[in-house]
Design a protein around this motif. Structure first.
Motif, mmCIF file in Angstrom:
data_model
loop_
_atom_site.group_PDB
_atom_site.id
_atom_site.type_symbol
_atom_site.label_atom_id
_atom_site.label_comp_id
_atom_site.label_asym_id
_atom_site.label_seq_id
_atom_site.Cartn_x
_atom_site.Cartn_y
_atom_site.Cartn_z
ATOM 1 N N ILE A 15 0.843 -1.197 0.000
ATOM 2 C CA ILE A 15 0.000 0.000 0.000
ATOM 3 C C ILE A 15 0.876 1.244 0.000
ATOM 4 O O ILE A 15 1.797 1.379 0.816
ATOM 5 C CB ILE A 15 -0.934 0.035 1.218
ATOM 6 N N ALA A 16 0.582 2.163 -0.927
ATOM 7 C CA ALA A 16 1.212 3.477 -0.982
ATOM 8 C C ALA A 16 0.147 4.516 -0.699
ATOM 9 O O ALA A 16 -0.938 4.468 -1.273
ATOM 10 C CB ALA A 16 1.826 3.711 -2.361
ATOM 11 N N GLY A 17 0.447 5.457 0.194
ATOM 12 C CA GLY A 17 -0.573 6.450 0.507
ATOM 13 C C GLY A 17 -0.132 7.430 1.565
ATOM 14 O O GLY A 17 1.056 7.536 1.892
ATOM 15 N N ASP A 18 -1.117 8.123 2.125
ATOM 16 C CA ASP A 18 -0.864 9.188 3.088
ATOM 17 C C ASP A 18 -1.416 8.817 4.464
ATOM 18 O O ASP A 18 -1.649 7.642 4.763
ATOM 19 C CB ASP A 18 -1.466 10.507 2.581
ATOM 20 N N SER A 19 -1.646 9.821 5.302
ATOM 21 C CA SER A 19 -2.058 9.579 6.687
ATOM 22 C C SER A 19 -3.422 8.937 6.814
ATOM 23 O O SER A 19 -3.727 8.314 7.835
ATOM 24 C CB SER A 19 -2.052 10.901 7.467
ATOM 25 N N THR A 20 -4.267 9.056 5.803
ATOM 26 C CA THR A 20 -5.595 8.446 5.871
ATOM 27 C C THR A 20 -5.552 6.950 5.581
ATOM 28 O O THR A 20 -6.558 6.268 5.718
ATOM 29 C CB THR A 20 -6.557 9.118 4.880
ATOM 30 N N VAL A 21 -4.355 6.464 5.189
ATOM 31 C CA VAL A 21 -4.174 5.063 4.819
ATOM 32 C C VAL A 21 -3.202 4.359 5.769
ATOM 33 O O VAL A 21 -3.282 3.155 5.977
ATOM 34 C CB VAL A 21 -3.616 4.946 3.381
ATOM 35 N N THR A 22 -2.294 5.095 6.362
ATOM 36 C CA THR A 22 -1.142 4.523 7.053
ATOM 37 C C THR A 22 -1.509 3.741 8.313
ATOM 38 O O THR A 22 -2.626 3.843 8.831
ATOM 39 C CB THR A 22 -0.147 5.646 7.424
ATOM 40 N N ASP A 23 -0.527 2.959 8.789
ATOM 41 C CA ASP A 23 -0.668 2.253 10.068
ATOM 42 C C ASP A 23 -0.397 3.254 11.192
ATOM 43 O O ASP A 23 0.755 3.517 11.539
ATOM 44 C CB ASP A 23 0.335 1.097 10.158
ATOM 45 N N PHE A 49 -3.604 8.650 -3.061
ATOM 46 C CA PHE A 49 -3.059 9.949 -2.692
ATOM 47 C C PHE A 49 -4.079 11.026 -3.045
ATOM 48 O O PHE A 49 -5.131 10.747 -3.601
ATOM 49 C CB PHE A 49 -1.741 10.216 -3.436
ATOM 50 N N GLY A 50 -3.748 12.254 -2.722
ATOM 51 C CA GLY A 50 -4.612 13.387 -3.043
ATOM 52 C C GLY A 50 -4.708 14.403 -1.932
ATOM 53 O O GLY A 50 -4.715 15.615 -2.166
ATOM 54 N N LYS A 102 -2.110 17.648 -13.479
ATOM 55 C CA LYS A 102 -0.686 17.793 -13.814
ATOM 56 C C LYS A 102 0.132 16.694 -13.128
ATOM 57 O O LYS A 102 0.117 15.545 -13.531
ATOM 58 C CB LYS A 102 -0.205 19.194 -13.433
ATOM 59 N N GLY A 103 0.887 17.083 -12.078
ATOM 60 C CA GLY A 103 1.795 16.141 -11.442
ATOM 61 C C GLY A 103 1.125 14.910 -10.879
ATOM 62 O O GLY A 103 1.679 13.801 -10.947
ATOM 63 N N TYR A 104 -0.056 15.068 -10.316
ATOM 64 C CA TYR A 104 -0.791 13.931 -9.747
ATOM 65 C C TYR A 104 -1.084 12.891 -10.824
ATOM 66 O O TYR A 104 -0.798 11.700 -10.668
ATOM 67 C CB TYR A 104 -2.076 14.440 -9.102
ATOM 68 N N ARG A 105 -1.647 13.344 -11.948
ATOM 69 C CA ARG A 105 -1.973 12.437 -13.051
ATOM 70 C C ARG A 105 -0.709 11.756 -13.575
ATOM 71 O O ARG A 105 -0.681 10.529 -13.776
ATOM 72 C CB ARG A 105 -2.652 13.214 -14.177
ATOM 73 N N LEU A 112 -13.633 18.836 -1.362
ATOM 74 C CA LEU A 112 -12.408 19.454 -1.826
ATOM 75 C C LEU A 112 -11.516 18.492 -2.613
ATOM 76 O O LEU A 112 -10.474 18.900 -3.142
ATOM 77 C CB LEU A 112 -11.620 20.012 -0.630
ATOM 78 N N LEU A 113 -11.901 17.234 -2.683
ATOM 79 C CA LEU A 113 -11.065 16.226 -3.339
ATOM 80 C C LEU A 113 -11.709 15.659 -4.602
ATOM 81 O O LEU A 113 -11.199 14.708 -5.185
ATOM 82 C CB LEU A 113 -10.760 15.090 -2.357
ATOM 83 N N GLU A 114 -12.809 16.266 -5.035
ATOM 84 C CA GLU A 114 -13.560 15.735 -6.176
ATOM 85 C C GLU A 114 -12.703 15.670 -7.430
ATOM 86 O O GLU A 114 -12.752 14.679 -8.183
ATOM 87 C CB GLU A 114 -14.794 16.599 -6.418
ATOM 88 N N GLU A 115 -11.895 16.690 -7.682
ATOM 89 C CA GLU A 115 -11.085 16.710 -8.897
ATOM 90 C C GLU A 115 -10.052 15.589 -8.881
ATOM 91 O O GLU A 115 -9.799 14.946 -9.911
ATOM 92 C CB GLU A 115 -10.384 18.064 -9.049
#
Length: 606
Positions: free
Chosen positions: A208-216, A282-283, A296-299, A337-340
């Motif tokens: 799993i790759a991700g941020d704080s909403t995913v992490t252990d 991510f996001g 841009k960078g995200y895509r 705020l994350l719809e895009e």
């Protein structure tokens, strides 16, 4: 092949591959196995790094206490968690069994053992209950849940599951740490171990790759699920019953760029094998950086991860970002705020023929159905982006359902195998909080103990508190006080603000979250450097507060004849909530200082 049994009670049939564990055996590198308690955690620095351990640690005022008093009987080694907590309650002047809305807080029984190398292992845990254990939570590794249920007195419980042992870069550190240990933790009224078997195993790994909403996320104990941060990645294992292990390398603050740049992706690159899976979500942090805009960078980064994963024979899976509990103060509508980022994630999935688990849509719908107040017990207290254990369980259940429904319809055999790993149980089964989560309060008997990790109050950092405040100053303080998510981009919605001004991102954040009402805008001008009156500030403050809390029913107040009609609802609310004097002594036209704004913000209790 590594295959060992750890027996926690006397047994005449102990073989060469069996180790008899005593209640006094504490983990250390020399012994290679043992319990983890406050004592050896104080003595061994590596036991204090959550990512290398079970990710449990005591609340700071208990760190010099030896709470984990382990005993043993004919059923194994155990911990009388409820009995210990009752003794502390008596010492602290509380009634036995008290634990607030979360119920009785409990102490985990933690066991740690060395294995010869990184890779996957089959763990079988046996518990012979000598008493009713109540609700039982079994965690592996960095607080990843693998079982939740009840165990009754006399029951012979056995649960088998796969774990992954891998090196990791702990959050906040730059070097790779070697980890060759298995960590197991049981939370129950009387947690215990009777036998543990560890066998080297061959099976696919779900990275799993991700941020704080995913992490252990780590948790403090005495533990309660409502006051423990949790990412959905650490709850996913409980919904998987197939031959697969989870390896979560998500971390707080990461983006599609920093996951690679800080070296976390290289760990997956080196460990990943053909047939493994790569989940990517991510996001939340990408949206704070101009170079990582959704289109841009995200895509671009998502495309690159997919391409590289497939080149190693892995199966990439995209996950749209989990929704936040955010609402617009101006209209009271849900503020997505994350719809895009969710939309671009779905588009990339279609372009690359990659499964997309639409966690964003499902979590948005659920939050909107529940409402701002009803959903709060599923988030860490005072937080609007990060779930607690209840919320993480909910989101992991959504992910499991999506795996079954989405991956099960892909042609590739690997994706269908993954879909078959999801348990047959209802993935939407609830783990319901009993009420709002309440953080533990430090007892008076520990008043002299200072929290070594306590961060500064963000409102203490406000400079020039004696200076008169501008509208931009007021918005900046409100955003800090109410924990909105700052942005570094500006979309030119006002003609009198340009992107290079220090307050451009502040105004953008306030606009996105519905803090700025039409009554404060004139011909596309916001006048950010205009000094702000108490009346104007209350209009901003109530709109901001409305995005975080449900407002009380409006009532007439003493200020009704002294404020403008457009400000009257805000002034009434502020008076009702006690932000301004109820005796009518406030001058609504007075220009506020930064210090006065801070005083009002402290009364908001967010």
């Amino acid at each position: 092949m590594f295959d060992k049994k750890f027996l926690f009670r006397d047994n005449e049939n102990i073989g060469e591959s069996c180790i008899r564990v005593k209640s006094g055996d504490l983990y250390g590198p020399e012994l290679g196995y043992g319990f983890v308690t406050e004592r050896n955690r104080r003595e061994q620095e590596l036991l204090r790094i959550p990512e290398l351990n079970a990710a449990f640690d005591t609340v700071y005022w208990y760190r010099n206490e030896d709470m984990t008093a382990i005993g043993e009987d004919g059923h194994g080694c155990f911990l009388d968690s409820c009995g210990i907590m009752d003794k502390y309650a008596e010492r602290e002047g509380r009634s036995p069994g008290s634990g607030g809305a979360d119920g009785q807080r409990r102490i985990p029984l933690i066991f740690k053992l060395d294995v010869p190398k990184s890779g996957n292992y089959l763990i079988t845990v046996d518990i012979e209950a000598g008493e009713d254990m109540g609700e039982v939570l079994l965690f592996e590794g960095r607080r990843r849940l693998v079982f939740r249920g009840t165990i009754s007195a006399g029951e012979q419980f056995r649960h088998a599951f796969f774990v992954n042992v891998s090196d990791i870069i702990p959050r906040g550190r730059t070097e790779l740490y070697t980890d060759r240990t298995v960590d197991l933790a049981v939370v129950a009224d009387v947690p215990r171990f009777t036998q543990i078997r560890v066998q080297e195993a061959e099976c696919p790994t779900l990275y799993i790759a991700g941020d704080s909403t995913v992490t252990d996320q780590s948790a403090e104990y005495p533990y309660a699920p409502g006051t423990s941060y949790a990412g959905w990645g650490q709850m996913l294992s409980v919904f998987l019953e197939g031959k697969i292990a989870v390896s979560n390398h998500a971390h707080s603050g990461l983006t599609t760029g920093s996951f690679r740049g800080e070296g976390h992706y290289s760990v997956v690159e080196q460990a990943g094998r053909p047939g493994d899976f790569m989940f990517i979500q991510f996001g939340h942090n990408d949206q704070k950086l101009p170079e990582l805009k959704a289109e841009k960078g995200y895509r671009e980064n998502l495309h690159r991860y997919i391409k590289e994963s497939r080149s190693r024979g892995m199966f990439p899976v995209l996950v749209t970002p989990v929704a936040r509990n955010t609402w617009k103060g101006s209209s009271g509508c849900y503020n997505d705020l994350l719809e895009e980022y969710a939309r671009v994630c779905i588009a990339v999935g279609k372009e690359t023929e990659t499964p997309v688990l639409d966690l964003h849509e499902h979590s948005c719908l659920w939050i909107k159905e529940q409402g701002v107040e009803a959903v709060r017990p599923y988030f860490f207290p005072g937080d609007y982006a990060h779930t607690n254990d209840f919320g993480a369980w909910k989101m992991a259940g959504v992910i499991a359902c999506e795996i079954r429904n989405v991956c099960g319809n892909f042609e590739a055999e690997g994706y269908r195998f993954l879909a078959g790993c999801v348990t047959k149980a209802d993935c939407r089964a609830e783990w319901k909080p009993q009420g709002p989560a309440v953080l533990p309060v430090k007892p008076k008997c520990f008043a002299d103990i200072v929290n070594p990790e306590e961060g500064a109050d963000p409102l203490d950092e406000i400079e020039g508190i004696a200076e008169k405040a501008t509208r931009a100053d007021a918005l900046g303080i409100l955003i800090k006080a109410l924990r909105y998510f700052p942005v570094l981009v500006y979309n030119d919605m006002f003609d009198d603000i340009v992107g290079h001004e220090w307050y451009a991102g502040t105004v953008e954040c306030a606009w996105q979250n519905g803090m700025i009402g039409e009554e404060l805008v004139e011909n596309r001008h916001f006048y950010p450097e205009k000094e702000i009156s108490l009346e104007e500030f209350l209009m901003l403050a109530v709109s901001a507060y409305k995005g975080r809390r449900q407002l009380p029913e409006e009532k007439e107040c003493i200020y009704d004849s002294r404020c403008s009609s457009c400000a009257k609802p805000s002034v009434r609310t502020a008076c009702l909530l006690g932000w301004i004097a109820e005796d009518g002594s406030e001058d609504l036209g007075r220009v506020l200082t930064k210090g006065r704004i801070v005083e009002i913000c402290r009364k908001m209790m967010i």
